[in-house]
Design a protein around this motif. Structure first.
Motif: not given
Length: 205
Positions: A13-29, A128-136
């Motif tokens: 889990s810790f490694a997952f968060y390190l990777r996500t902070m280093a490369a925050p893409y793709p963003l996902c709910l 770009a991520r915020n555009l995804t929230y235009r539609s549920t």
């Protein structure tokens, strides 16, 4: 509808968060941890950062901030949650990363330009991520595509498709949930779909 406990490794889990902070893409709910020994490399990167910054109080403080603020979500105590790992848990740790980058880039010539460029990239990803929230529906479709092994992602997709009376897409989503986990909620939703489709067949034109 989902397991009460998640036996995730704290180090993974810790490694997952390190990777996500280093490369925050793709963003996902919703997210799931990938399989394989990938996490060991990120732990090595973090250990190297500690060694490199061992004489810097500011740098060590930033790294410690990341670790301490992640402790509640590292599964040191298994907790009941349908989202065992999620990018939204990084709100506080991201402050430590920002401090670290400001500290490192502030020590090199023209570092402020590199920092400004990084902020511009992050802003673009966020926009770009915020555009995804235009539609549920578009949000939940992207979630299911981004995390195909996450049952909650498919459950949310099935829910919005049912609300929009797209029963074929809703059934496919709930069947995917059942393929991933035993979900009484998904079975109940499939029964609801059967009742709605039967009512449509019996209704006069």
């Amino acid at each position: 509808s989902f397991p009460k406990r998640f036996e995730y490794s704290s180090l993974e889990s810790f490694a997952f968060y390190l990777r996500t902070m280093a490369a925050p893409y793709p963003l996902c709910l919703e997210r799931t941890l990938p399989s394989g020994p990938w996490w060991a490399a990120w732990l090595g990167v973090f250990a190297a950062a500690v060694w490199f910054l061992r004489r810097s109080k500011e740098g060590l403080f930033a790294l410690a901030w990341i670790v301490v603020s992640l402790l509640p979500v590292l599964h040191l105590i298994p907790f009941s949650n349908v989202s065992p790992v999620a990018a939204r848990y990084l709100y506080l740790p991201a402050a430590g990363l920002s401090l670290l980058l400001a500290h490192l880039l502030g020590r090199v010539p023209r570092g402020e330009y590199a920092l400004a460029g990084l902020v511009a990239i992050w802003a673009g990803v966020s926009g770009a991520r915020n555009l995804t929230y235009r539609s549920t529906r578009s949000l939940f479709e992207q979630t299911a595509s981004c995390a195909p092994q996450n049952a909650r992602a498919h459950f949310l997709h099935g829910m919005i498709c049912f609300q929009e009376k797209d029963y074929a897409a809703s059934r496919a989503a709930y069947e995917r949930v059942l393929a991933l986990t035993d979900s009484p909620g998904a079975r109940a939703a499939l029964a609801d779909i059967e009742r709605e489709e039967k009512a449509l067949r019996l209704s006069p034109p």
